[in-house]
Design a protein around this motif. Structure first.
Motif, PDB file in Angstrom:
ATOM      1  N   GLU A   1       0.844  -0.924  -0.624  1.00 53.66           N
ATOM      2  CA  GLU A   1       0.126   0.092   0.364  1.00 53.66           C
ATOM      3  C   GLU A   1       0.695   1.118  -0.321  1.00 53.66           C
ATOM      4  OE1 GLU A   1      -0.382  -2.718   2.198  1.00 53.66           O
ATOM      5  OE2 GLU A   1      -2.245  -3.310   0.670  1.00 53.66           O
ATOM      6  N   THR A   2       2.037   1.529   1.109  1.00 52.59           N
ATOM      7  CA  THR A   2       2.691   2.662   0.740  1.00 52.59           C
ATOM      8  C   THR A   2       3.564   2.366  -0.619  1.00 52.59           C
ATOM      9  OG1 THR A   2       4.099   1.263   1.968  1.00 52.59           O
ATOM     10  CG2 THR A   2       2.905   3.075   3.459  1.00 52.59           C
ATOM     11  N   LEU A   3       4.175   1.408  -1.048  1.00 53.39           N
ATOM     12  CA  LEU A   3       4.484   1.846  -2.506  1.00 53.39           C
ATOM     13  C   LEU A   3       3.642   2.406  -3.480  1.00 53.39           C
ATOM     14  CD1 LEU A   3       7.317  -0.887  -2.158  1.00 53.39           C
ATOM     15  CD2 LEU A   3       7.719   0.905  -1.735  1.00 53.39           C
ATOM     16  N   THR A   4       2.750   1.549  -3.589  1.00 54.83           N
ATOM     17  CA  THR A   4       1.514   2.049  -4.560  1.00 54.83           C
ATOM     18  C   THR A   4       0.894   3.687  -3.895  1.00 54.83           C
ATOM     19  OG1 THR A   4       0.610  -0.398  -4.280  1.00 54.83           O
ATOM     20  CG2 THR A   4      -0.716   1.177  -5.350  1.00 54.83           C
ATOM     21  N   GLN A   5       0.649   3.716  -3.384  1.00 55.56           N
ATOM     22  CA  GLN A   5       0.423   5.907  -2.677  1.00 55.56           C
ATOM     23  C   GLN A   5       2.016   6.330  -3.336  1.00 55.56           C
ATOM     24  OE1 GLN A   5      -0.590   5.911   1.476  1.00 55.56           O
ATOM     25  NE2 GLN A   5      -1.486   8.148   0.256  1.00 55.56           N
ATOM     26  N   THR A   6       2.940   5.942  -3.259  1.00 57.02           N
ATOM     27  CA  THR A   6       4.167   6.145  -3.176  1.00 57.02           C
ATOM     28  C   THR A   6       4.113   6.940  -4.569  1.00 57.02           C
ATOM     29  OG1 THR A   6       5.669   5.656  -1.503  1.00 57.02           O
ATOM     30  CG2 THR A   6       6.747   6.584  -3.142  1.00 57.02           C
ATOM     31  N   LEU A   7       4.119   6.016  -5.484  1.00 53.54           N
ATOM     32  CA  LEU A   7       4.731   6.192  -7.235  1.00 53.54           C
ATOM     33  C   LEU A   7       3.136   6.267  -7.760  1.00 53.54           C
ATOM     34  CD1 LEU A   7       7.547   2.952  -6.959  1.00 53.54           C
ATOM     35  CD2 LEU A   7       7.623   5.392  -7.181  1.00 53.54           C
ATOM     36  N   SER A   8       2.090   6.887  -6.870  1.00 52.62           N
ATOM     37  CA  SER A   8       0.359   6.135  -6.885  1.00 52.62           C
ATOM     38  C   SER A   8       1.057   6.886  -8.691  1.00 52.62           C
ATOM     39  CB  SER A   8      -0.438   6.566  -6.265  1.00 52.62           C
ATOM     40  OG  SER A   8      -0.465   8.500  -5.929  1.00 52.62           O
ATOM     41  N   GLY A   9       1.260   7.985  -9.432  1.00 54.89           N
ATOM     42  CA  GLY A   9       1.300   9.009 -10.027  1.00 54.89           C
ATOM     43  C   GLY A   9       1.809   7.997 -11.884  1.00 54.89           C
ATOM     44  N   TRP A  10       2.841   7.305 -10.727  1.00 50.83           N
ATOM     45  CA  TRP A  10       3.508   6.465 -12.700  1.00 50.83           C
ATOM     46  C   TRP A  10       3.084   5.081 -12.343  1.00 50.83           C
ATOM     47  CZ3 TRP A  10       8.890   6.684 -11.994  1.00 50.83           C
ATOM     48  CH2 TRP A  10      10.112   6.807 -11.104  1.00 50.83           C
ATOM     49  N   LEU A  11       2.231   4.436 -11.811  1.00 52.40           N
ATOM     50  CA  LEU A  11       1.332   3.106 -11.542  1.00 52.40           C
ATOM     51  C   LEU A  11       0.744   2.248 -13.403  1.00 52.40           C
ATOM     52  CD1 LEU A  11      -0.578   2.573  -9.064  1.00 52.40           C
ATOM     53  CD2 LEU A  11       1.620   1.988  -9.568  1.00 52.40           C
ATOM     54  N   ASP A  12       0.622   3.317 -14.524  1.00 52.10           N
ATOM     55  CA  ASP A  12       0.737   3.827 -15.493  1.00 52.10           C
ATOM     56  C   ASP A  12       1.140   3.025 -16.632  1.00 52.10           C
ATOM     57  OD1 ASP A  12      -2.226   3.231 -15.378  1.00 52.10           O
ATOM     58  OD2 ASP A  12      -2.912   5.683 -15.442  1.00 52.10           O
ATOM     59  N   GLY A  13       2.741   3.062 -16.519  1.00 51.43           N
ATOM     60  CA  GLY A  13       3.880   3.361 -16.939  1.00 51.43           C
ATOM     61  C   GLY A  13       4.288   1.798 -17.057  1.00 51.43           C
ATOM     62  N   PRO A  14       5.562   1.424 -17.960  1.00 44.95           N
ATOM     63  CA  PRO A  14       5.991   0.622 -17.505  1.00 44.95           C
ATOM     64  C   PRO A  14       6.706   0.246 -16.617  1.00 44.95           C
ATOM     65  CG  PRO A  14       8.026   2.198 -19.011  1.00 44.95           C
ATOM     66  CD  PRO A  14       6.405   3.309 -17.988  1.00 44.95           C
ATOM     67  N   ILE A  15       7.286   0.840 -15.569  1.00 46.73           N
ATOM     68  CA  ILE A  15       7.989  -0.187 -15.073  1.00 46.73           C
ATOM     69  C   ILE A  15       7.807   0.253 -13.335  1.00 46.73           C
ATOM     70  CG2 ILE A  15       9.365   2.650 -14.230  1.00 46.73           C
ATOM     71  CD1 ILE A  15      11.180  -0.734 -15.107  1.00 46.73           C
ATOM     72  N   ALA A  16       6.717   0.949 -12.913  1.00 46.52           N
ATOM     73  CA  ALA A  16       6.809   1.018 -11.531  1.00 46.52           C
ATOM     74  C   ALA A  16       6.145   0.090 -11.023  1.00 46.52           C
ATOM     75  CB  ALA A  16       5.846   2.073 -11.233  1.00 46.52           C
ATOM     76  N   LYS A  17       4.419  -0.735 -11.447  1.00 43.08           N
ATOM     77  CA  LYS A  17       4.593  -1.698 -10.485  1.00 43.08           C
ATOM     78  C   LYS A  17       5.513  -2.774 -10.590  1.00 43.08           C
ATOM     79  CE  LYS A  17      -0.252  -1.771 -11.935  1.00 43.08           C
ATOM     80  NZ  LYS A  17      -1.958  -1.873 -13.199  1.00 43.08           N
ATOM     81  N   GLY A  18       5.956  -3.032 -11.711  1.00 42.39           N
ATOM     82  CA  GLY A  18       7.260  -4.333 -11.799  1.00 42.39           C
ATOM     83  C   GLY A  18       8.348  -4.005 -10.593  1.00 42.39           C
ATOM     84  N   MET A  19       8.841  -3.324 -10.662  1.00 45.33           N
ATOM     85  CA  MET A  19       9.563  -2.714  -9.522  1.00 45.33           C
ATOM     86  C   MET A  19       9.249  -2.460  -7.762  1.00 45.33           C
ATOM     87  SD  MET A  19      12.698  -1.888 -10.917  1.00 45.33           S
ATOM     88  CE  MET A  19      13.525  -0.747  -9.002  1.00 45.33           C
ATOM     89  N   ILE A  20       7.847  -2.326  -7.991  1.00 44.68           N
ATOM     90  CA  ILE A  20       7.069  -2.292  -6.571  1.00 44.68           C
ATOM     91  C   ILE A  20       7.522  -4.558  -6.306  1.00 44.68           C
ATOM     92  CG2 ILE A  20       4.775  -2.334  -5.399  1.00 44.68           C
ATOM     93  CD1 ILE A  20       4.733   0.168  -6.548  1.00 44.68           C
ATOM     94  N   GLU A  21       6.746  -4.551  -7.307  1.00 49.80           N
ATOM     95  CA  GLU A  21       6.523  -6.418  -7.057  1.00 49.80           C
ATOM     96  C   GLU A  21       8.382  -6.763  -6.268  1.00 49.80           C
ATOM     97  OE1 GLU A  21       4.574  -8.125  -6.674  1.00 49.80           O
ATOM     98  OE2 GLU A  21       3.107  -6.738  -7.159  1.00 49.80           O
TER      99      GLU A  21
END
Ligand SMILES: Cc1cc2nc3c(=O)[nH]c(=O)nc-3n(C[C@H](O)[C@H](O)[C@H](O)COP(=O)(O)OP(=O)(O)OC[C@H]3O[C@@H](n4cnc5c(N)ncnc54)[C@H](O)[C@@H]3O)c2cc1C
Length: 281
Positions: free
Chosen positions: A117-137
Motif C-alpha cells: 500500500e505505501t509503495l503503491t501510494q508513493t508511486l501512484s502517479g506512475w502506475l500506468d507507466g512501464p516500470i513502477a508496478k514491476g519494481m514494487i513487485e
C-alpha cells in the motif's frame, strides 16, 4: 595535556599521539571534535528515503521485460516524487532494484516498514507507466521490506580539534545521489597521508589536522549540497526541469564534473602549501 586518551567500549583506556575518527555518521569522535556544537551540527534528514532488493536476473526479466536487460547498463527512471533504478550485478546473475522517494514527513526513526500500500501510494502517479508496478513487485520479493531515510551533515564548522580529527562519514555524511560518500573518504585519507607524511614533530600534528580541515571541508560541503540537489532533480522536483527529458539531461550531465575533474596532485600541493603557511604563521 599531550596526546589523546581514548576509552574503548570494553573499558580499555589507552593514550595516543593523535586520533583520526573514521567511525561513521553517528560516530563518537565527532562529539569530541565539535564539543558543545555537536547537537547543532548533528546529522539530519536530507528529504529522501529509499529501499532496495537483490533479485535473480531471470525473475527481473520476467517482471520488467527482457528488453531492459539486453544491454549491461544501469537504468534510472525519473518520476514525480520518486526515482527507480535497476542494474545487473553478480556476474550477470542478480539485479539490484532500488525505489527512492521524496520524504515528506521525516521522523527520528530512520527506518520505516514498507508495504504494498505505501509503495503503491508513493508511486501512484506512475502506475500506468512501464516500470513502477514491476519494481514494487521486485522490492516486495523479501520478507521484511524497510525504507531507510537518507541523512546528511548539512554543515560542519570544523573537521579537527587539536590532535583529533574526523574523516569520511564522521565528518561529512551525504546522500547517495552522486555516489561520492566513500570517494570523499578516500580523498580525505589521501590528503591526511600527504600532510602527516610531511611533518617531523608531534606538535605539528595539530597543524596538519587544521590544514586538512581547511582543504577538505569546502569540497566535501559542496558535494553534500550538490548531492541533495541532484536527488531533487532525479525525483522530478526541479522547478525548471520537472519531468522534461531534455531539460533533465542538460541539468544532470555536468553535475559530476566538479567531482571528477579535481586534480589530485594539485589538491595535495594545496594541502602542503596550507600546512607550510600555517607552520610559518
Ligand atoms: C545507499 C547508499 C549508497 C551509496 N553509494 C555510494 C557510492 O556509489 N559511491 C560512494 O563513494 N559512496 C556511496 N555511499 C556512501 C558510502 O557508503 C559511505 O560514504 C562510506 O561507507 C563512509 O565510510 P566511512 O568509513 O566513513 O563510514 P562507515 O562506512 O559508516 O564506517 C564506520 C565504521 O566505524 C564503526 N564504528 C562506529 N563507532 C565505532 C566505535 N565506537 N568503535 C569501533 N568502531 C566503530 C562502524 O561499525 C563502521 O564499521 C553510499 C551510501 C549509501 C547509504
Amino acid at each position: 595535556m599531550d596526546g589523546v586518551e581514548v576509552i574503548f567500549e570494553d573499558g580499555t583506556v589507552d593514550k595516543f599521539d593523535a586520533v583520526i575518527g573514521a567511525d561513521g555518521i553517528f560516530g563518537s569522535v565527532r562529539s569530541y571534535v565539535l564539543q558543545d556544537k555537536v547537537d547543532q551540527f548533528a546529522a539530519s534528514p536530507a528529504g529522501f528515503w529509499d529501499c532496495r532488493n537483490l533479485v535473480p536476473l531471470e525473475r527481473a526479466k520476467a517482471v520488467l521485460g527482457k528488453e531492459l536487460f539486453e544491454q549491461d547498463r544501469q537504468y534510472g527512471w525519473v518520476g514525480d516524487g520518486g526515482f527507480l533504478m535497476h542494474d545487473v550485478l553478480e556476474n550477470r546473475t542478480m539485479v539490484q532494484c532500488i525505489i527512492s522517494a521524496v520524504e515528506h514527513s521525516p521522523t527520528s526513526e530512520r527506518k520505516r516498514v514498507l508495504t504494498r500500500e505505501t509503495l503503491t501510494q508513493t508511486l501512484s502517479g506512475w502506475l500506468d507507466g512501464p516500470i513502477a508496478k514491476g519494481m514494487i513487485e521486485l522490492c516486495l520479493d523479501q520478507d521484511d521490506l524497510h525504507g531507510y531515510s537518507q541523512w546528511e551533515h548539512k554543515a560542519t564548522p570544523t573537521y579537527a580539534n587539536g590532535s583529533v580529527c574526523v574523516i569520511g562519514d564522521a565528518a561529512h555524511a551525504m546522500t547517495p545521489w552522486q555516489g561520492s560518500g566513500a570517494a570523499m573518504a578516500f580523498e580525505d585519507a589521501m590528503i591526511l597521508q600527504e600532510l602527516l607524511g610531511n611533518i617531523t614533530s608531534l606538535a605539528d600534528i595539530k597543524v596538519a589536522f587544521k590544514a586538512y580541515d581547511v582543504i577538505r571541508r569546502p569540497r566535501c560541503q559542496r558535494v553534500i549540497d550538490s548531492s541533495r540537489e541532484t536527488g531533487l532533480i532525479f525525483c522530478g522536483q526541479h522547478t525548471d526541469a520537472g519531468l522534461d527529458p531534455e531539460k533533465l539531461r542538460a541539468l544532470l550531465a555536468p553535475r559530476w564534473d566538479f567531482i571528477f575533474s579535481l586534480d589530485m596532485s594539485a589538491h595535495k600541493q594545496d594541502a602542503l602549501h596550507t600546512l607550510r603557511d600555517m607552520q610559518q604563521g
